[in-house]
Design a protein around this motif. Structure first.
Motif, PDB file in Angstrom:
ATOM      1  N   UNK A 115      13.546  -5.429   1.443  1.00  0.00           N
ATOM      2  CA  UNK A 115      13.189  -5.299   2.848  1.00  0.00           C
ATOM      3  C   UNK A 115      11.764  -5.656   3.207  1.00  0.00           C
ATOM      4  N   UNK A 116      11.007  -6.274   2.301  1.00  0.00           N
ATOM      5  CA  UNK A 116       9.621  -6.610   2.603  1.00  0.00           C
ATOM      6  C   UNK A 116       9.571  -7.940   3.350  1.00  0.00           C
ATOM      7  N   UNK A 147       0.810  -1.211   0.000  1.00  0.00           N
ATOM      8  CA  UNK A 147       0.000   0.000   0.000  1.00  0.00           C
ATOM      9  C   UNK A 147       0.843   1.259   0.000  1.00  0.00           C
ATOM     10  N   UNK A 148       0.291   2.319   0.578  1.00  0.00           N
ATOM     11  CA  UNK A 148       0.943   3.628   0.566  1.00  0.00           C
ATOM     12  C   UNK A 148       2.289   3.627   1.283  1.00  0.00           C
ATOM     13  N   UNK A 149       2.475   2.728   2.249  1.00  0.00           N
ATOM     14  CA  UNK A 149       3.746   2.671   2.982  1.00  0.00           C
ATOM     15  C   UNK A 149       4.875   2.098   2.134  1.00  0.00           C
ATOM     16  N   UNK A 160      17.846   3.787   5.002  1.00  0.00           N
ATOM     17  CA  UNK A 160      16.557   4.299   5.463  1.00  0.00           C
ATOM     18  C   UNK A 160      15.425   3.654   4.680  1.00  0.00           C
ATOM     19  N   UNK A 161      15.545   3.626   3.377  1.00  0.00           N
ATOM     20  CA  UNK A 161      14.483   3.064   2.551  1.00  0.00           C
ATOM     21  C   UNK A 161      14.687   1.580   2.278  1.00  0.00           C
ATOM     22  N   UNK A 162      15.789   1.017   2.736  1.00  0.00           N
ATOM     23  CA  UNK A 162      16.115  -0.389   2.505  1.00  0.00           C
ATOM     24  C   UNK A 162      16.091  -0.705   1.008  1.00  0.00           C
ATOM     25  N   UNK A 163      16.607   0.216   0.218  1.00  0.00           N
ATOM     26  CA  UNK A 163      16.638   0.006  -1.228  1.00  0.00           C
ATOM     27  C   UNK A 163      18.074   0.102  -1.707  1.00  0.00           C
ATOM     28  N   UNK A 164      18.331  -0.563  -2.783  1.00  0.00           N
ATOM     29  CA  UNK A 164      19.636  -0.474  -3.392  1.00  0.00           C
ATOM     30  C   UNK A 164      19.666   0.742  -4.299  1.00  0.00           C
ATOM     31  N   UNK A 165      20.757   1.480  -4.254  1.00  0.00           N
ATOM     32  CA  UNK A 165      20.909   2.590  -5.177  1.00  0.00           C
ATOM     33  C   UNK A 165      21.464   2.034  -6.482  1.00  0.00           C
ATOM     34  N   UNK A 188      -3.650  -7.704   5.804  1.00  0.00           N
ATOM     35  CA  UNK A 188      -4.580  -6.953   4.956  1.00  0.00           C
ATOM     36  C   UNK A 188      -3.817  -6.429   3.750  1.00  0.00           C
ATOM     37  N   UNK A 189      -4.101  -6.976   2.581  1.00  0.00           N
ATOM     38  CA  UNK A 189      -3.376  -6.623   1.363  1.00  0.00           C
ATOM     39  C   UNK A 189      -3.895  -5.313   0.793  1.00  0.00           C
ATOM     40  N   UNK A 190      -2.961  -4.422   0.469  1.00  0.00           N
ATOM     41  CA  UNK A 190      -3.273  -3.147  -0.155  1.00  0.00           C
ATOM     42  C   UNK A 190      -2.818  -3.213  -1.614  1.00  0.00           C
ATOM     43  N   UNK A 191      -2.881  -2.073  -2.311  1.00  0.00           N
ATOM     44  CA  UNK A 191      -2.581  -2.092  -3.742  1.00  0.00           C
ATOM     45  C   UNK A 191      -1.180  -2.600  -4.045  1.00  0.00           C
TER      46      UNK A 191
END
Length: 197
Positions: A116-117, A30-32, A190-195, A52-55
Motif C-alpha cells: 500500500x505504499x 518513518x513512524x507512520x 486497515x493496515x493494507x497488509x497481507x496476513x 521528506x524521507x524518514x527512516x
C-alpha cells in the motif's frame, strides 16, 4: 490616460500572477509505516511535491494507474534514499507539477507497493480514483461491473524453487465471484497488509 489605467491594472494583478507555488510536504515512511503522508493531494501546475524521507529505505517512483507497482517509462525516480533510525538529517526529493493530469507514485522497495505504499497527485474523484489505484497496488482490485471475475493475491512458501529462510512468492489467480469472499477475509484492509498464515 488609457495606458495609465492599463499599467495600474497590470500592477494590481501582478502579485496573483507572481504568487509562489504551493509546496506540498509529504512524509515518506518513518513512524507512520509503509505509507506516504498524506497519500494524495490536489496540486496546481507549478506546485512542488516535496517528499521528506524518514527512516528505512524508500523511493519516490512515478508509475501509471494501470501498472501501479512498475516504473513509468521516462518517469521520475528518486532512487533509494536509505535513512538510519537515529538520523537527524533527512533527504528531500522535489517534483514540480507540470500538468493537472494525475501523477501516480509508488515505493519500489521490495513489497512496499504491494503493501500500500502509493501516492497520487490530482487523482480523479470518479473512475481512476486513488482508492482504485491503491486497491490495484495491494492486489485487492475488484472485477468489472458484472461481478463475474476478480483477482486476488496469495502468499506462499511452498513454491518448488523456494528454499528455507528465503521467504516466499506471490501468486495471482483469476477466480469466479463465488470464490472471492473467503479470499477477501485473508486481507487486513486497515493496515493494507497481507496476513500470513
Amino acid at each position: 490616460m488609457f495606458f495609465k489605467s492599463l499599467l495600474a491594472s497590470l500592477l494590481v494583478s501582478a502579485p496573483a500572477v507572481l504568487a509562489a507555488p504551493k509546496v506540498w510536504d509529504v512524509t515518506v515512511g518513518g513512524a507512520a509505516g509503509l505509507v506516504y503522508t498524506p497519500n494524495q493531494v490536489m496540486a496546481d501546475v507549478g506546485d512542488i511535491l516535496s517528499f521528506h524521507f524518514q527512516f528505512n529505505n524508500h523511493t519516490v517512483t512515478q508509475s501509471s494507474f494501470d501498472a501501479p507497482c512498475a516504473p513509468l517509462a521516462g518517469g521520475f525516480d528518486s532512487g533509494f534514499m536509505p535513512v538510519a533510525m537515529e538520523a537527524t538529517e533527512f533527504p528531500v526529493y522535489n517534483v514540480t507539477v507540470q500538468t493537472t493530469d494525475p501523477i501516480w507514485i509508488y515505493c519500489r522497495q521490495v513489497s512496499h507497493c504491494g503493501m500500500g505504499m502509493v501516492f497520487a497527485a490530482n487523482a480523479p474523484q470518479t473512475g481512476k480514483t486513488f482508492d482504485a489505484f491503491l486497491a490495484a497496488a495491494t492486489g485487492t482490485a475488484q472485477t468489472a461491473a458484472d461481478g463475474t471475475t476478480t483477482w486476488t493475491d496469495s502468499w506462499s512458501t511452498a513454491h518448488p524453487s523456494a528454499t528455507a529462510g528465503t521467504g516466499g512468492y506471490y501468486r495471482r489467480k483469476v477466480v469466479e465471484e463465488a470464490e472471492v469472499q473467503p479470499e477477501r477475509r485473508r486481507w487486513s484492509r486497515v493496515a493494507a497488509k497481507r496476513e500470513i498464515y
